[in-house]
Each structure stands twice: as structure tokens, then as C-alpha cells.
Design a protein around this motif. Structure first.
Motif, PDB file in Angstrom:
ATOM      1  N   GLY A 151       8.883   7.829  -9.648  1.00 52.49           N
ATOM      2  CA  GLY A 151      10.322   7.998  -9.557  1.00 52.49           C
ATOM      3  C   GLY A 151      10.890   7.704  -8.184  1.00 52.49           C
ATOM      4  O   GLY A 151      12.101   7.786  -7.986  1.00 52.49           O
ATOM      5  N   THR A 152      10.033   7.339  -7.221  1.00 50.32           N
ATOM      6  CA  THR A 152      10.504   6.976  -5.878  1.00 50.32           C
ATOM      7  C   THR A 152      10.247   5.496  -5.647  1.00 50.32           C
ATOM      8  O   THR A 152       9.159   5.001  -5.909  1.00 50.32           O
ATOM      9  CB  THR A 152       9.782   7.793  -4.794  1.00 50.32           C
TER      10      THR A 152
ATOM     11  N   GLY B 214       0.823  -1.213   0.000  1.00 51.67           N
ATOM     12  CA  GLY B 214       0.000   0.000   0.000  1.00 51.67           C
ATOM     13  C   GLY B 214       0.851   1.254   0.000  1.00 51.67           C
ATOM     14  O   GLY B 214       0.529   2.240  -0.685  1.00 51.67           O
ATOM     15  N   LEU B 215       1.951   1.242   0.749  1.00 53.01           N
ATOM     16  CA  LEU B 215       2.854   2.391   0.782  1.00 53.01           C
ATOM     17  C   LEU B 215       3.439   2.655  -0.599  1.00 53.01           C
ATOM     18  O   LEU B 215       3.487   3.810  -1.049  1.00 53.01           O
ATOM     19  CB  LEU B 215       3.975   2.126   1.787  1.00 53.01           C
ATOM     20  N   ARG B 216       3.889   1.611  -1.262  1.00 50.83           N
ATOM     21  CA  ARG B 216       4.512   1.785  -2.578  1.00 50.83           C
ATOM     22  C   ARG B 216       3.547   2.406  -3.575  1.00 50.83           C
ATOM     23  O   ARG B 216       3.938   3.198  -4.430  1.00 50.83           O
ATOM     24  CB  ARG B 216       5.013   0.438  -3.087  1.00 50.83           C
ATOM     25  N   ARG B 217       2.277   2.056  -3.472  1.00 49.21           N
ATOM     26  CA  ARG B 217       1.290   2.628  -4.400  1.00 49.21           C
ATOM     27  C   ARG B 217       1.073   4.119  -4.149  1.00 49.21           C
ATOM     28  O   ARG B 217       0.619   4.832  -5.048  1.00 49.21           O
ATOM     29  CB  ARG B 217      -0.041   1.870  -4.269  1.00 49.21           C
ATOM     30  N   SER B 218       1.398   4.589  -2.954  1.00 49.25           N
ATOM     31  CA  SER B 218       1.159   5.995  -2.616  1.00 49.25           C
ATOM     32  C   SER B 218       2.349   6.893  -2.929  1.00 49.25           C
ATOM     33  O   SER B 218       2.232   8.120  -2.835  1.00 49.25           O
ATOM     34  CB  SER B 218       0.818   6.121  -1.128  1.00 49.25           C
ATOM     35  N   LEU B 219       3.488   6.306  -3.286  1.00 44.45           N
ATOM     36  CA  LEU B 219       4.694   7.102  -3.502  1.00 44.45           C
ATOM     37  C   LEU B 219       4.654   7.841  -4.837  1.00 44.45           C
ATOM     38  O   LEU B 219       4.038   7.375  -5.793  1.00 44.45           O
ATOM     39  CB  LEU B 219       5.928   6.194  -3.459  1.00 44.45           C
ATOM     40  N   PRO B 220       5.326   9.000  -4.922  1.00 36.40           N
ATOM     41  CA  PRO B 220       5.386   9.724  -6.195  1.00 36.40           C
ATOM     42  C   PRO B 220       6.123   8.916  -7.254  1.00 36.40           C
ATOM     43  O   PRO B 220       6.925   8.032  -6.933  1.00 36.40           O
ATOM     44  CB  PRO B 220       6.171  11.001  -5.832  1.00 36.40           C
TER      45      PRO B 220
ATOM     46  N   GLU C 264      13.528  12.392  -7.737  1.00 38.61           N
ATOM     47  CA  GLU C 264      13.252  13.821  -7.879  1.00 38.61           C
ATOM     48  C   GLU C 264      12.408  14.403  -6.752  1.00 38.61           C
ATOM     49  O   GLU C 264      12.806  15.360  -6.107  1.00 38.61           O
ATOM     50  CB  GLU C 264      12.550  14.057  -9.219  1.00 38.61           C
ATOM     51  N   ASP C 265      11.250  13.823  -6.505  1.00 38.49           N
ATOM     52  CA  ASP C 265      10.277  14.438  -5.596  1.00 38.49           C
ATOM     53  C   ASP C 265      10.555  14.055  -4.146  1.00 38.49           C
ATOM     54  O   ASP C 265       9.909  13.165  -3.579  1.00 38.49           O
ATOM     55  CB  ASP C 265       8.859  14.015  -6.004  1.00 38.49           C
ATOM     56  N   ILE C 266      11.495  14.754  -3.535  1.00 36.80           N
ATOM     57  CA  ILE C 266      11.854  14.466  -2.149  1.00 36.80           C
ATOM     58  C   ILE C 266      10.700  14.838  -1.215  1.00 36.80           C
ATOM     59  O   ILE C 266      10.319  14.069  -0.331  1.00 36.80           O
ATOM     60  CB  ILE C 266      13.122  15.234  -1.744  1.00 36.80           C
ATOM     61  N   GLY C 267      10.144  16.015  -1.419  1.00 38.74           N
ATOM     62  CA  GLY C 267       9.046  16.469  -0.568  1.00 38.74           C
ATOM     63  C   GLY C 267       7.847  15.539  -0.619  1.00 38.74           C
ATOM     64  O   GLY C 267       7.272  15.183   0.418  1.00 38.74           O
ATOM     65  N   GLY C 268       7.472  15.127  -1.826  1.00 35.30           N
ATOM     66  CA  GLY C 268       6.324  14.231  -1.972  1.00 35.30           C
ATOM     67  C   GLY C 268       6.576  12.870  -1.348  1.00 35.30           C
ATOM     68  O   GLY C 268       5.666  12.256  -0.771  1.00 35.30           O
ATOM     69  N   SER C 269       7.818  12.396  -1.427  1.00 37.22           N
ATOM     70  CA  SER C 269       8.159  11.087  -0.856  1.00 37.22           C
ATOM     71  C   SER C 269       8.080  11.109   0.668  1.00 37.22           C
ATOM     72  O   SER C 269       7.543  10.197   1.296  1.00 37.22           O
ATOM     73  CB  SER C 269       9.564  10.673  -1.304  1.00 37.22           C
ATOM     74  N   VAL C 270       8.614  12.167   1.270  1.00 34.14           N
ATOM     75  CA  VAL C 270       8.555  12.299   2.727  1.00 34.14           C
ATOM     76  C   VAL C 270       7.104  12.444   3.192  1.00 34.14           C
ATOM     77  O   VAL C 270       6.698  11.854   4.200  1.00 34.14           O
ATOM     78  CB  VAL C 270       9.410  13.497   3.201  1.00 34.14           C
ATOM     79  N   LYS C 271       6.316  13.211   2.455  1.00 36.83           N
ATOM     80  CA  LYS C 271       4.900  13.366   2.812  1.00 36.83           C
ATOM     81  C   LYS C 271       4.167  12.027   2.753  1.00 36.83           C
ATOM     82  O   LYS C 271       3.325  11.725   3.610  1.00 36.83           O
ATOM     83  CB  LYS C 271       4.236  14.370   1.872  1.00 36.83           C
ATOM     84  N   SER C 272       4.468  11.225   1.736  1.00 37.75           N
ATOM     85  CA  SER C 272       3.816   9.915   1.613  1.00 37.75           C
ATOM     86  C   SER C 272       4.148   9.036   2.807  1.00 37.75           C
ATOM     87  O   SER C 272       3.283   8.333   3.340  1.00 37.75           O
ATOM     88  CB  SER C 272       4.260   9.231   0.313  1.00 37.75           C
ATOM     89  N   TRP C 273       5.416   9.047   3.234  1.00 40.49           N
ATOM     90  CA  TRP C 273       5.808   8.229   4.391  1.00 40.49           C
ATOM     91  C   TRP C 273       5.120   8.713   5.667  1.00 40.49           C
ATOM     92  O   TRP C 273       4.616   7.920   6.457  1.00 40.49           O
ATOM     93  CB  TRP C 273       7.313   8.252   4.573  1.00 40.49           C
ATOM     94  N   LYS C 274       5.086  10.019   5.876  1.00 42.82           N
ATOM     95  CA  LYS C 274       4.468  10.566   7.083  1.00 42.82           C
ATOM     96  C   LYS C 274       2.969  10.257   7.126  1.00 42.82           C
ATOM     97  O   LYS C 274       2.414   9.964   8.196  1.00 42.82           O
ATOM     98  CB  LYS C 274       4.725  12.073   7.153  1.00 42.82           C
ATOM     99  N   LYS C 275       2.328  10.313   5.981  1.00 42.14           N
ATOM    100  CA  LYS C 275       0.906   9.963   5.935  1.00 42.14           C
ATOM    101  C   LYS C 275       0.707   8.480   6.216  1.00 42.14           C
ATOM    102  O   LYS C 275      -0.231   8.074   6.919  1.00 42.14           O
ATOM    103  CB  LYS C 275       0.314  10.317   4.575  1.00 42.14           C
ATOM    104  N   PHE C 276       1.608   7.650   5.695  1.00 38.24           N
ATOM    105  CA  PHE C 276       1.504   6.203   5.908  1.00 38.24           C
ATOM    106  C   PHE C 276       1.615   5.847   7.391  1.00 38.24           C
ATOM    107  O   PHE C 276       0.801   5.096   7.923  1.00 38.24           O
ATOM    108  CB  PHE C 276       2.609   5.489   5.114  1.00 38.24           C
TER     109      PHE C 276
END
Length: 235
Positions: free
Chosen positions: A107-108, A99-105, A145-157
Motif C-alpha cells: 500500500g506504499t 531494492g527500496l520499493r521491494r522493502s516497502l509495506p 495506511e502503514d506510515i510507521g512501516g514506510s518510515v522504518k523502511s526508508w530509515k533502514k534503506f
């Protein structure tokens, strides 16, 4: 009479054997019935959560060839990554990781890598300082590339899965420099390369318009106009 008496003696043992066989069969049926009844009321074995993130029967680096393939795959991810960061992998099920992998931007990539294999993969690369973080079970994020989006996805998870207290970001590396949790958080708030390029392009496009507007002022020299346009752009 003697012949009849002898035949009775011969028949009696056969009858006894039949009776004994019938008794045994009845006893066997009773035992089978009791066993079936016990099995019906026996508690079902508790289901274990799926935690085989490293492979094994579900496909992973357990053989020498598999380990080589994993190291090669991680090297390719490192080559294309702008940044990597790591989080605890223990206590996370396979279903949760999917589920986490599906939420990542785009390129991450999130990948659980054993420390020894990660150490081999970073050898000779700018990510060698990551060796300091190779403790315990780790999940790595390889970000193109999308560092901000990746960190946000982890924090939401971790918030959705009630893991925020135990699964904070452990650290990361960008351009060969290690950063702690706070450092990764700060980097994630910076604009991405695409955002920076867009901002610069928009400013470049705006400069000719500002220069033309200032030049139209009466008695204004071009050099002075360009200077004022640049100051206006900075503001």
C-alpha cells in the motif's frame, strides 16, 4: 632480338606494379596490426551509475502524453493516500530504488516525480501545501495506511546504503497539513488506523465481562456497576 627486347620492356612495368601493390598490402597489414594492438591495451570506458530516475530512454514523462499520464497516475496515488512524505532523490541509482520499493509495506508507493508535474497533480487537492516542498529532486512516498512501516523502511534503506546523513526525510503532509522532519517522525510512531480499531474493539469486547463481574457484587445497582466498569476500563 628486337622482339625479345621489346617484350622485356613491356614486362618490367607490370612487375613493378605488382611489387608496389605487395608493398602497399604489407604496409596496410602492419598498420592494422598496430591499431589492433593499441585497442587491446586501451583502458575500458568507466561505467556510469544508473541514475535516470525520471524516465527518458528507460520510460518516463518526456513527451506531452507521458507527462499527462504521470500527472494522472500521481493524482490516483494521492486520492488513495493517507499521508505523503518526500526525500532527496539525487545520488540514488535505479537499482537502489528498485531494492527500496521491494522493502516497502503493502500500500506504499515510492515514486520520483518532477516538481512541475507534482505541482499539477496536487492542484485542487488537500495536498496543495506540498508546493512549499517542491525544491530540487524529490522522491515521494504515497502511503495508504502503514506510515510507521514506510518510515522504518526508508530509515533502514539509508542506513544500509550509507545515505543517512545526506538523505533524511525533508517533510510530509497529512490531511492538508505540512510537517517537517521531526513531525513526520512523530506521526510515524502513532498507531495506525487498523491498530486503533483493534484496540477499540478489544476494549468494547471487554466491557460486558467487566459489567457482569461488578453486577454480581451484593447490593450493587446496575448504574453503579456500569460506572465502575467504565472506570476500570479507563484504567
Amino acid at each position: 632480338r628486337t622482339q625479345y627486347h621489346n617484350s622485356r620492356e613491356e614486362e618490367e612495368p607490370i612487375t613493378n606494379r605488382v611489387n608496389r601493390e605487395e608493398t602497399k598490402m604489407k604496409q596496410s597489414l602492419v598498420l592494422l596490426g598496430m591499431a589492433a594492438g593499441c585497442a587491446a591495451f586501451a583502458p575500458a570506458p568507466a561505467e556510469r551509475p544508473q541514475t535516470s530516475l525520471y524516465g527518458g530512454a528507460q520510460g518516463g514523462a518526456t513527451t506531452l502524453e507521458g507527462k499527462k499520464n504521470t500527472v494522472s497516475a500521481v493524482k490516483e496515488l494521492l486520492d488513495s493516500s493517507e499521508m505523503v512524505f518526500t526525500v532527496p532523490a539525487s545520488g540514488i541509482t535505479v537499482a537502489q530504488v528498485q531494492g527500496l520499493r521491494r522493502s516497502l509495506p503493502e500500500g506504499t508507493t515510492a515514486k520520483v516525480v518532477k516538481n512541475k508535474l507534482m505541482s499539477r497533480a496536487i492542484e485542487g487537492t488537500e495536498y496543495e501545501p506540498v508546493n512549499e516542498m517542491l525544491k530540487g529532486a524529490n522522491m515521494w512516498f504515497f502511503i495508504e495506511e502503514d506510515i510507521g512501516g514506510s518510515v522504518k523502511s526508508w530509515k533502514k534503506f539509508v542506513k544500509d546504503e550509507a545515505l543517512a546523513e545526506s538523505h533524511s526525510i525533508l517533510g510530509g503532509n497529512i490531511e492538508g497539513t505540512n510537517y517537517d522532519t521531526a513531525g513526520v517522525e512523530q506521526i510515524s510512531k502513532l498507531p495506525s488506523k487498523i491498530e486503533l480499531i483493534t484496540q477499540i474493539a478489544s476494549r468494547i469486547q471487554a466491557v460486558p465481562t467487566k459489567v457482569a463481574r461488578v453486577v454480581k457484587a451484593p447490593g450493587m445497582k446496575v448504574a453503579r456497576a456500569i460506572k465502575l466498569a467504565g472506570e476500570e476500563g479507563d484504567n
